[in-house]
Design an enzyme around this catalytic site. Structure first.
Site, PDB file in Angstrom:
ATOM      1  N   GLU A  44       0.840  -1.198   0.000  1.00 51.23           N
ATOM      2  CA  GLU A  44       0.000   0.000   0.000  1.00 51.23           C
ATOM      3  C   GLU A  44       0.874   1.247   0.000  1.00 51.23           C
ATOM      4  OE1 GLU A  44      -2.820   2.307   3.257  1.00 51.23           O
ATOM      5  OE2 GLU A  44      -2.254   0.220   3.587  1.00 51.23           O
ATOM      6  N   ASP A  50      -1.274  -1.941   5.951  1.00 52.88           N
ATOM      7  CA  ASP A  50      -1.165  -1.518   7.349  1.00 52.88           C
ATOM      8  C   ASP A  50      -2.100  -2.338   8.235  1.00 52.88           C
ATOM      9  OD1 ASP A  50       0.601   0.381   6.494  1.00 52.88           O
ATOM     10  OD2 ASP A  50      -0.847   2.027   6.501  1.00 52.88           O
ATOM     11  N   ASP A  60      -4.431  -1.722  10.249  1.00 58.66           N
ATOM     12  CA  ASP A  60      -5.502  -0.874  10.764  1.00 58.66           C
ATOM     13  C   ASP A  60      -6.746  -1.075   9.917  1.00 58.66           C
ATOM     14  OD1 ASP A  60      -4.920   0.399   8.390  1.00 58.66           O
ATOM     15  OD2 ASP A  60      -4.026   2.178   9.310  1.00 58.66           O
ATOM     16  N   ASP A  89      -8.110   0.865   7.595  1.00 58.64           N
ATOM     17  CA  ASP A  89      -7.892   1.133   6.176  1.00 58.64           C
ATOM     18  C   ASP A  89      -7.158  -0.018   5.501  1.00 58.64           C
ATOM     19  OD1 ASP A  89      -9.195   3.541   6.050  1.00 58.64           O
ATOM     20  OD2 ASP A  89      -7.425   4.732   6.536  1.00 58.64           O
TER      21      ASP A  89
END
Length: 697
Positions: A479, A552, A554, A556
């Site tokens: 990403e 990541d 998280d 997102d």
């Protein structure tokens, strides 16, 4: 875990050493019997008990099954069938209940007397579940009374409960002789069985739990396969009781309509028949007590519901004795073989009318838009592997092929107005598919377009590896460019390639294929993998052995993984089916532990709970660390050494393999949350009653 199992085994009384000899083997190697010891294995055990009740319903005994998920982690399966046998089995001197729950290969599915067809785990289901349970209680309504027996890790005895039943209650094993307790009376003619068990935490991994959605999905499937059978699922584990009721009288015809993703082109046709075959099997000789080889006559019943729709997706589900075989087997091979031959013959016979030319229909042409449920019933089916994903009985292939040829052939050549019109529409669709495939191939070969699928050059952003050994190579989809800057020096450039993508890619769940091909990020992913997409996807042409999503840790990052997974599931599904898609697991925290006179030691944790446990452990050990522990907000915050050590080094990293079940569930949820159908999403939002403060935050 082996030491704990050995300790548990040493608690068995001398009387039960021979009884539990087989069950101890189950406890030592549970994966051989249930596949795994996580939630999937837990669900496998539950379905072994439910399947026993379903087998009774298939035999015409009992029309209702109730499954209750209790708040204490136990599960109970109740039926209204004949009730387990309570009389003494002469060879062992034990009651039928004890034989079924303690003897491997001693159920009613052996010997051929009890069931013509069954779905249980090769006759070992009940005893395997018992062996892997900390406590199991059986109650049988029969002969005007309720009879009960309890087991502790497979050993029969009695729990001295004070209040609600619990595996923590004092257990007294039977030492001289086992006995069925008479615990109540029932009206004359009332029969049934209730099995409640607590899975053993010594065997199953921490966090393993019964999956309510999967249970409901399979209960619905079973209700479709056994018309008239009611299955009730009660979940008492939450704040409020959740109840699902499933009952369908239309059988697999109704099932095919439920599964169909598109409007109908043909009616739902039902193909039924049966065939005889001979099979050489080992049979228990009642006189000698030894297994002898005998040739037996078998009957295989075939029942198929199928229909073609206006779309192009193919949905085919196969079952043996109501047990799903997700990877097919001989029954699916016979179905597809006969279906393709029949349609080829019909296209050839009507070639002039259809303007089909001399080109040959291929399997994908015939299966486009098909929804089918293929079921067979036969005694003692042979499966490839204990978890029954592939039917192996060879004779079934020819029997299914003959039934399809006869029944579907009669429909396609029928002179009835409706069937004739539908057959004509079907053949036109198949020929249209064939022509589209041939045109696409010709166009690709003669004038290659500069599209995502056909560009001969690789994406500029792709940082490729040096090796051409597909089994060893890996493509990391990362990403953002900041993550690329860290991942590039962290990789093993011999085998690991990196493709950065910009944020969240296109939601292909509600985008057309044209939009997907026009999206730069989707195009780069398909182009890098190099095997095409959709129905032309060729797994053998894939340039990498593993495709790894690295985002990541998280919300997102999870969203990006879901978008990537939806793209791969929709357009490159064989990658998932072959187990070549993975999600990397980067850490959330880095704790630098101080050592006197030595360099600091880095300890990585992957959740807030793990961080708290780690800090508590370090404090208890008298060790100090640099405050505060570092929390990674993204992959870009790691340096190359940290990313290599935790996420990319093959000897140290953790990868999560994505299965087709994961992808299908992700696609279902994504369709609900991001698809074009607004009503289900509105219902979910209303029922969830989100906290306004959380939304504003």
């Amino acid at each position: 875990m082996g030491d704990r199992l050995a300790a548990a085994a040493s608690d068995y009384s001398a009387r039960h050493l021979t009884v539990l000899e087989g069950l101890e083997a189950v406890r030592k190697r549970p994966g051989m019997y249930i596949g795994s010891t996580d939630s999937r294995g837990l669900m496998h055990c539950l379905w072994e008990i439910i399947d026993n009740a379903v087998d009774e319903a298939l035999g015409g005994h009992g029309e209702q099954i109730t499954v209750t998920l209790h708040a204490d982690g136990s599960v109970e399966v109740a039926d209204r069938a004949r009730g387990l046998p309570i009389d003494v089995e002469p060879r062992t001197g034990l009651t039928g209940v004890e034989v079924i729950f303690t003897k491997l290969h001693a159920g009613g599915k052996f010997g051929g007397g009890a069931y013509q067809s069954s779905g249980g785990l090769h006759g070992v289901g009940a005893s395997v579940v018992n062996a892997l349970s900390e406590r199991l209680d059986v109650e049988v309504d029969r002969d005007g009374a309720t009879w009960a027996m309890s087991f502790h890790r497979g050993e029969p005895g009695e729990f001295l409960d004070e209040g609600e039943p619990s595996p923590a209650a004092t257990f007294l094993p039977f030492t001289d002789a086992s006995r069925l307790r008479k615990v109540g009376k029932v009206k004359k003619g009332v029969t049934g069985t209730r099995v409640r068990y607590w899975a053993d935490p010594q065997v199953f991994t921490k966090g393993a739990e019964f999956l309510a959605d999967e249970l409901a999905r399979r209960a619905r499937q079973t209700a479709f396969l056994v018309p008239g059978l009611g299955i009730e699922i009660i979940d008492d584990r939450g704040d409020e009781r959740v109840v699902h009721d499933f009952k369908y009288d239309g059988g697999i015809s109704e099932f095919a309509e439920y599964l169909a993703p598109d409007p109908a082109l043909t009616a739902t046709w039902r193909l039924t028949g049966e065939g005889e075959f001979q099979e050489t099997i080992p049979v228990l000789d009642e006189e000698t007590g030894h297994m002898v080889t005998r040739e037996v006559d078998r009957t295989c019943e075939v029942d198929i519901a199928l229909r073609w729709g206006t779309g192009y997706d193919t949905v085919v589900q196969t079952f043996v004795n109501i047990i799903a075989t997700p990877k097919g087997g001989s029954h699916l091979a016979g179905f597809e073989q006969s279906l393709l031959k029949l349609i080829r013959d019909q296209v050839a016979a009507n070639a002039r009318k259809l303007k089909a030319g001399t080109d040959k229909v291929e399997k994908d042409d015939a299966l486009a838009g098909l929804t089918a449920v293929v079921t067979v019933r036969l005694p003692e089916p042979q499966f490839e592997g204990q978890t029954k994903e592939v039917l192996g009985t060879p004779a079934v292939r020819q029997i299914v092929a003959q039934v399809v040829a006869r029944e579907l052939g009669a429909i396609l050549t029928s002179s009835k107005r409706d069937e004739k019109a539908q057959a004509s529409q079907l053949l036109e669709k198949v020929v249209s598919e064939m022509k589209a495939r041939i045109s696409a191939r010709s166009l690709k070969e003669t004038a290659r377009r500069k599209s995502a699928l056909e560009s001969s050059s690789l994406p500029v952003k792709l940082v490729d590896c040096r090796s051409n050994d597909v089994e060893q190579t890996e493509l990391f989809i990362v990403e953002g460019d900041s993550a690329l800057g860290t991942a590039k020096p962290a990789r093993d450039s011999e085998f690991q390639a990196i493709l950065p993508i910009r944020g969240k890619i296109l939601n292909v769940q509600k985008a057309s294929i044209g939009d997907m091909l026009g999206n730069a990020e989707c195009a780069a992913i398909i182009q890098s993998i190099g095997a095409g997409s959709g129905r032309t996807f060729d797994l053998s042409a894939a340039r990498y052995g593993k495709v790894i999503m690295l985002s990541d840790a998280d919300v997102d990052g999870a969203h990006i993984r879901t978008l990537l997974l939806t793209l791969i599931h929709r357009y490159m599904r064989p990658l998932i089916e072959e187990g070549r898609v993975y999600a990397a697991v980067p850490p959330l925290h880095r704790v630098l532990v101080k050592h006197r006179g030595k360099p600091d030691e880095a300890v990585y944790t992957y959740s807030d709970a793990e961080l708290h446990r780690t800090l508590a452990r370090l404090k208890k050990a008298g060790k100090s660390w640099h405050e505060p522990p570092q929390r990674y907000k993204g992959l870009g915050e790691m340096d190359a050494d940290q990313l290599a050590e935790t996420t990319m080094d093959r000897t140290k990293r953790t990868l999560r393999r994505v299965t087709i079940g994961d992808a299908e569930r992700a696609t279902e949820v994504f369709e609900l949350l991001m698809g074009n159908d607004v009503a289900p999403r509105r219902d979910l939002i209303v029922s969830s009653q989100p906290d306004r403060d959380r939304i504003d935050a």
